[in-house]
Design a protein around this motif. Structure first.
Motif, PDB file in Angstrom:
ATOM      1  N   ALA A  61      34.815 -45.639  25.821  1.00  0.00           N
ATOM      2  CA  ALA A  61      36.165 -46.172  25.660  1.00  0.00           C
ATOM      3  C   ALA A  61      36.398 -46.222  24.157  1.00  0.00           C
ATOM      4  O   ALA A  61      35.527 -46.676  23.404  1.00  0.00           O
ATOM      5  N   GLU A  62      37.542 -45.749  23.728  1.00  0.00           N
ATOM      6  CA  GLU A  62      37.824 -45.689  22.291  1.00  0.00           C
ATOM      7  C   GLU A  62      37.626 -47.051  21.651  1.00  0.00           C
ATOM      8  O   GLU A  62      37.939 -48.074  22.247  1.00  0.00           O
ATOM      9  N   ASP A  82      39.768 -50.259  13.500  1.00  0.00           N
ATOM     10  CA  ASP A  82      40.128 -49.141  12.625  1.00  0.00           C
ATOM     11  C   ASP A  82      38.925 -48.572  11.895  1.00  0.00           C
ATOM     12  O   ASP A  82      37.951 -49.263  11.631  1.00  0.00           O
ATOM     13  N   GLY A  83      39.038 -47.293  11.562  1.00  0.00           N
ATOM     14  CA  GLY A  83      38.046 -46.655  10.716  1.00  0.00           C
ATOM     15  C   GLY A  83      36.914 -45.960  11.434  1.00  0.00           C
ATOM     16  O   GLY A  83      36.154 -45.231  10.802  1.00  0.00           O
ATOM     17  N   HIS A  84      36.777 -46.182  12.731  1.00  0.00           N
ATOM     18  CA  HIS A  84      35.685 -45.548  13.469  1.00  0.00           C
ATOM     19  C   HIS A  84      36.211 -45.067  14.810  1.00  0.00           C
ATOM     20  O   HIS A  84      37.000 -45.739  15.462  1.00  0.00           O
ATOM     21  N   SER A  85      35.736 -43.901  15.208  1.00  0.00           N
ATOM     22  CA  SER A  85      36.199 -43.305  16.451  1.00  0.00           C
ATOM     23  C   SER A  85      35.037 -42.618  17.150  1.00  0.00           C
ATOM     24  O   SER A  85      34.051 -42.244  16.515  1.00  0.00           O
ATOM     25  N   LEU A  86      35.188 -42.441  18.437  1.00  0.00           N
ATOM     26  CA  LEU A  86      34.196 -41.698  19.216  1.00  0.00           C
ATOM     27  C   LEU A  86      34.613 -40.250  19.419  1.00  0.00           C
ATOM     28  O   LEU A  86      33.870 -39.465  20.002  1.00  0.00           O
ATOM     29  N   THR A 144      32.658 -38.438  26.508  1.00  0.00           N
ATOM     30  CA  THR A 144      33.897 -38.207  27.244  1.00  0.00           C
ATOM     31  C   THR A 144      34.688 -39.503  27.266  1.00  0.00           C
ATOM     32  O   THR A 144      34.234 -40.502  27.835  1.00  0.00           O
ATOM     33  N   LEU A 145      35.851 -39.489  26.640  1.00  0.00           N
ATOM     34  CA  LEU A 145      36.707 -40.671  26.613  1.00  0.00           C
ATOM     35  C   LEU A 145      37.600 -40.686  27.846  1.00  0.00           C
ATOM     36  O   LEU A 145      38.005 -39.633  28.340  1.00  0.00           O
ATOM     37  N   GLY A 146      37.911 -41.877  28.342  1.00  0.00           N
ATOM     38  CA  GLY A 146      38.746 -41.989  29.536  1.00  0.00           C
ATOM     39  C   GLY A 146      38.153 -41.258  30.716  1.00  0.00           C
ATOM     40  O   GLY A 146      38.819 -40.440  31.343  1.00  0.00           O
TER      41      GLY A 146
END
Length: 170
Positions: free
Chosen positions: A43-44, A48-52, A58-60
């Motif tokens: 899940a994302e 702020d500043g960090h993401s997968l 696999t998101l969602g």
């Protein structure tokens, strides 16, 4: 949050047999990629500043992707150092399912989101409740139960947990 809170959090996690890794913002993606065991869902992250998005996650995820996943990756906007507890918000992005369904849960925590005590955490939760966010899972170590005699892990959630603590930008 102070370096002392990070140390206290790691000591609490150690008592729970929960490994942790402290990284700088620059090390975040590389270190997380090494910890994740594919297939992974996530899940994302809610900060702020960090993401997968650049990672093998696999998101969602669909229900079938969730069932097949070895690793679930979520963020936690609140952690309690004295208990080794992370708080995962239930959201429409599926954070709760990603945190509880796969056998391995990787939780990303920002250093500034670590509170020393439960009292400090309750202050944060009160403000979240007032803002209309009212569904959270408090997790301390791997899922376990002693209902059937000996302690068994992974019955109601992940068998293993790894916490990634991201240092604040200096």
């Amino acid at each position: 949050m102070s370096a002392g809170s990070v140390q206290q959090f790691q000591e609490s996690l150690s008592r729970l047999d929960t490994p942790s890794t402290v990284v700088t913002p620059e090390e975040f993606e590389t270190e997380l990629a090494e910890i994740i065991e594919p297939p992974a869902v996530g899940a994302e992250l809610a900060f702020d500043g960090h993401s997968l998005s650049g990672l093998p996650v696999t998101l969602g995820p669909s229900p079938s992707q969730l069932r097949e996943a070895t690793t679930g990756v979520t963020g936690s906007r609140l952690s309690i150092a004295s208990l080794g507890t992370v708080v995962v918000e239930s959201s429409t992005d599926g954070d709760e399912f990603v945190a509880l369904y796969p056998e391995f849960h990787v939780v990303v925590v920002k250093e500034s989101e670590i509170r020393s005590t439960l009292s400090e955490a309750f202050e944060w939760l009160r403000s979240e409740f007032a803002a209309g966010r009212q569904s959270f899972v408090l997790a301390t170590g791997p899922s376990s139960t002693g209902d059937m005699g000996a302690l068994v892990q992974g019955v109601h959630g992940p068998e293993r947990v790894h916490i990634v603590i991201v240092r604040d930008d200096e």
